[in-house]
Design a protein around this motif. Structure first.
Motif, mmCIF file in Angstrom:
data_model
loop_
_atom_site.group_PDB
_atom_site.id
_atom_site.type_symbol
_atom_site.label_atom_id
_atom_site.label_comp_id
_atom_site.label_asym_id
_atom_site.label_seq_id
_atom_site.Cartn_x
_atom_site.Cartn_y
_atom_site.Cartn_z
ATOM 1 N N CYS A 84 0.835 -1.120 0.098
ATOM 2 C CA CYS A 84 0.064 0.050 0.189
ATOM 3 C C CYS A 84 0.862 1.321 -0.101
ATOM 4 C CB CYS A 84 -1.087 0.235 1.378
ATOM 5 S SG CYS A 84 -2.351 -0.937 0.999
ATOM 6 N N LEU A 85 1.923 1.234 0.930
ATOM 7 C CA LEU A 85 2.578 2.349 0.814
ATOM 8 C C LEU A 85 3.549 2.645 -0.607
ATOM 9 C CD1 LEU A 85 3.663 4.485 2.992
ATOM 10 C CD2 LEU A 85 5.532 3.067 3.579
ATOM 11 N N LEU A 86 3.828 1.717 -1.160
ATOM 12 C CA LEU A 86 4.472 1.864 -2.520
ATOM 13 C C LEU A 86 3.467 2.424 -3.296
ATOM 14 C CD1 LEU A 86 6.628 -1.419 -2.588
ATOM 15 C CD2 LEU A 86 7.607 1.134 -2.726
ATOM 16 N N ALA A 87 2.120 1.824 -3.395
ATOM 17 C CA ALA A 87 1.018 2.186 -4.559
ATOM 18 C C ALA A 87 0.780 3.797 -3.934
ATOM 19 C CB ALA A 87 -0.173 1.431 -4.013
ATOM 20 N N LEU A 88 0.592 4.023 -2.795
ATOM 21 C CA LEU A 88 0.393 5.403 -2.261
ATOM 22 C C LEU A 88 1.455 6.164 -3.032
ATOM 23 C CD1 LEU A 88 -0.842 5.014 1.320
ATOM 24 C CD2 LEU A 88 -2.170 6.118 -0.633
ATOM 25 N N LYS A 121 -10.402 12.336 -9.521
ATOM 26 C CA LYS A 121 -10.924 10.886 -9.560
ATOM 27 C C LYS A 121 -9.717 10.197 -8.789
ATOM 28 C CE LYS A 121 -13.799 11.654 -13.638
ATOM 29 N NZ LYS A 121 -14.032 11.311 -14.908
ATOM 30 N N LEU A 122 -8.600 10.440 -9.165
ATOM 31 C CA LEU A 122 -7.615 9.631 -8.331
ATOM 32 C C LEU A 122 -7.276 9.770 -7.022
ATOM 33 C CD1 LEU A 122 -4.486 10.406 -10.915
ATOM 34 C CD2 LEU A 122 -5.738 8.064 -10.542
ATOM 35 N N THR A 123 -8.029 10.849 -6.385
ATOM 36 C CA THR A 123 -8.179 11.137 -5.044
ATOM 37 C C THR A 123 -9.021 10.176 -4.266
ATOM 38 O OG1 THR A 123 -7.781 13.764 -5.392
ATOM 39 C CG2 THR A 123 -8.503 12.872 -3.082
ATOM 40 N N LEU A 124 -9.762 9.840 -4.896
ATOM 41 C CA LEU A 124 -10.635 8.714 -4.448
ATOM 42 C C LEU A 124 -10.030 7.467 -4.188
ATOM 43 C CD1 LEU A 124 -13.482 7.469 -3.470
ATOM 44 C CD2 LEU A 124 -14.024 7.044 -5.962
ATOM 45 N N VAL A 125 -9.166 6.919 -5.117
ATOM 46 C CA VAL A 125 -8.298 5.730 -5.166
ATOM 47 C C VAL A 125 -7.171 6.193 -3.818
ATOM 48 C CG1 VAL A 125 -6.662 4.339 -6.105
ATOM 49 C CG2 VAL A 125 -8.437 5.556 -7.599
ATOM 50 N N LEU A 128 -8.776 5.616 -0.426
ATOM 51 C CA LEU A 128 -9.268 4.153 -0.139
ATOM 52 C C LEU A 128 -8.000 3.324 0.208
ATOM 53 C CD1 LEU A 128 -11.808 3.467 -2.691
ATOM 54 C CD2 LEU A 128 -12.412 3.515 -0.395
ATOM 55 N N LEU A 129 -6.707 3.787 -0.640
ATOM 56 C CA LEU A 129 -5.421 2.967 -0.228
ATOM 57 C C LEU A 129 -5.006 3.607 0.931
ATOM 58 C CD1 LEU A 129 -3.635 2.986 -3.788
ATOM 59 C CD2 LEU A 129 -4.340 1.049 -2.511
ATOM 60 N N GLY A 130 -5.107 4.936 1.176
ATOM 61 C CA GLY A 130 -4.826 5.320 2.427
ATOM 62 C C GLY A 130 -5.323 4.637 3.693
ATOM 63 N N ASN A 131 -6.758 4.584 3.564
ATOM 64 C CA ASN A 131 -7.564 3.659 4.560
ATOM 65 C C ASN A 131 -6.740 2.240 4.838
ATOM 66 O OD1 ASN A 131 -9.896 1.796 5.248
ATOM 67 N ND2 ASN A 131 -10.260 3.459 6.397
ATOM 68 N N ALA A 132 -6.708 1.540 3.695
ATOM 69 C CA ALA A 132 -6.091 0.231 3.790
ATOM 70 C C ALA A 132 -4.737 0.172 4.537
ATOM 71 C CB ALA A 132 -6.074 -0.316 2.282
ATOM 72 N N PHE A 133 -3.865 1.040 4.232
ATOM 73 C CA PHE A 133 -2.669 1.253 4.703
ATOM 74 C C PHE A 133 -2.636 1.457 6.208
ATOM 75 C CE2 PHE A 133 0.885 3.808 6.560
ATOM 76 C CZ PHE A 133 2.092 3.178 6.380
ATOM 77 N N LEU A 134 -3.405 2.320 6.499
ATOM 78 C CA LEU A 134 -3.793 2.332 7.995
ATOM 79 C C LEU A 134 -4.359 1.273 8.902
ATOM 80 C CD1 LEU A 134 -5.280 6.193 8.165
ATOM 81 C CD2 LEU A 134 -2.925 5.258 8.819
ATOM 82 N N MET A 187 -8.683 -2.401 -0.271
ATOM 83 C CA MET A 187 -7.847 -2.143 -1.481
ATOM 84 C C MET A 187 -8.552 -2.985 -2.576
ATOM 85 S SD MET A 187 -4.107 -3.993 -0.494
ATOM 86 C CE MET A 187 -3.579 -3.758 -2.083
ATOM 87 N N TYR A 188 -9.579 -3.593 -2.472
ATOM 88 C CA TYR A 188 -10.500 -4.057 -3.589
ATOM 89 C C TYR A 188 -11.449 -2.906 -4.079
ATOM 90 C CZ TYR A 188 -10.082 -9.221 -2.423
ATOM 91 O OH TYR A 188 -9.565 -10.227 -2.138
#
Length: 233
Positions: A84-88, A121-125, A128-134, A187-188
Motif C-alpha cells: 500500500c505504501l508503494l502504491a500510495l 478522480k485519483l483522489t478517491l483511489v 481508499l488506499l490510505g485507509n487500507a494502509f492504516l 484495496m479491492y
C-alpha cells in the motif's frame, strides 16, 4: 481550473455514484462483521476458530507452532502495508503530474478532461488506499499485542490465569484479523475506483463487480462451505 470548477465539471451522476461507492464499501464492511445468524460470514466463522485456537494453545507444549502461525500473520500484514505504501507513493506522483494519463484518457474518450478532474478522480483511489494502509499497520500492531498476550499465558493449564489470558489473546487476534480484512476490502474498492477515469459508467460497473466479489467471498465461497462443513465434529 480550480477545485470548485472541477467539481462543477462533473455530473450529478458522478456525485451519486461516488456517494453510493463509499456507502456500499462501508455498508458491506458492517454486514460482513454483523451478519445474520442464519448466514454468518467467513470473518465471523473464523473468529470462533481463533478462540478455539487459543484454547488449544493452553494445552500445547511447546508452543512453537503457535509462534510460527503468529509470525506468518504479522508477515502478511507487513507485506500488504508495504505494498500500500508503494502504491500510495506512485499515486501521489501521478496526481502531481497527470500527463502520463493523457494518452490513456484520450483512448477511453476522456481526452478533453482537465488535469484537475483526473486528479480529483485519483483522489478517491488515494483515500481508499490510505485507509487500507492504516488498517494494515494497525492490524500488524494488534497482532503484536496478541503475541505478547500469548507469551503471558502460563504453561500450566490448571493455572487460574490461563483461561483468562488465552481469552484476551483470542479477542486481540480477532480484532487484528478484522482490521486486516478491512484493509483488504479497501484495496479491492481502491482498485475498482480506478475505473472512474473511464467515466461514471466505469465507476458504476466497478461498484457492481467489486461488491459482488467482496460479498461472494464472505457469503458464497468454497472456503466458506469448507469452514461450515461437519468434518470437525
Amino acid at each position: 481550473m480550480n477545485l470548485l470548477t472541477a467539481f462543477q465539471s462533473l455530473t450529478w451522476i458522478d456525485g451519486v455514484l461516488v456517494a453510493a461507492y463509499l456507502c456500499v464499501w462501508l455498508g458491506l464492511s458492517w454486514l460482513i462483521e454483523h451478519p445474520t445468524k442464519k448466514r454468518p460470514s467467513v470473518t465471523v466463522l473464523m473468529s470462533e476458530y481463533r478462540r478455539q485456537w487459543m484454547e488449544v494453545m493452553t494445552t500445547r507444549e511447546p508452543r512453537i507452532f503457535d509462534a510460527q502461525v503468529m509470525m506468518s500473520l504479522r508477515q502478511g500484514t507487513s507485506f500488504f502495508a508495504s505494498t500500500c505504501l508503494l502504491a500510495l507513493g506512485g499515486l501521489l506522483a501521478l496526481i502531481g503530474n497527470v500527463d502520463p494519463l493523457r494518452g490513456l484518457a484520450a483512448g477511453i474518450g476522456q481526452g478533453d478532461a482537465p488535469a484537475v478532474v483526473l486528479q480529483l478522480k485519483l483522489t478517491l483511489v488515494l483515500l481508499l488506499l490510505g485507509n487500507a494502509f492504516l488498517k494494515f499497520v494497525w492490524a500488524n500492531r494488534v497482532f503484536g499485542y496478541c503475541s505478547v498476550m500469548m507469551g503471558a499465558v502460563p504453561n500450566d493449564p490448571a493455572d487460574p490465569r490461563t483461561a483468562g489470558l488465552a481469552a484476551k489473546a483470542a479477542e486481540l487476534n480477532i480484532r487484528a484479523a478484522m482490521n486486516f480484512n478491512r484493509g483488504l476490502r479497501a484495496m479491492y474498492f481502491a482498485l475498482g475506483a480506478v475505473a472512474w477515469l473511464v467515466g461514471p459508467l466505469g465507476l458504476g460497473l466497478a461498484l457492481v463487480m467489486v461488491s459482488w466479489l467482496v460479498w461472494s467471498r464472505e457469503f458464497a465461497s468454497i472456503p466458506r462451505a469448507i469452514v461450515l462443513s461437519d468434518t470437525d465434529t
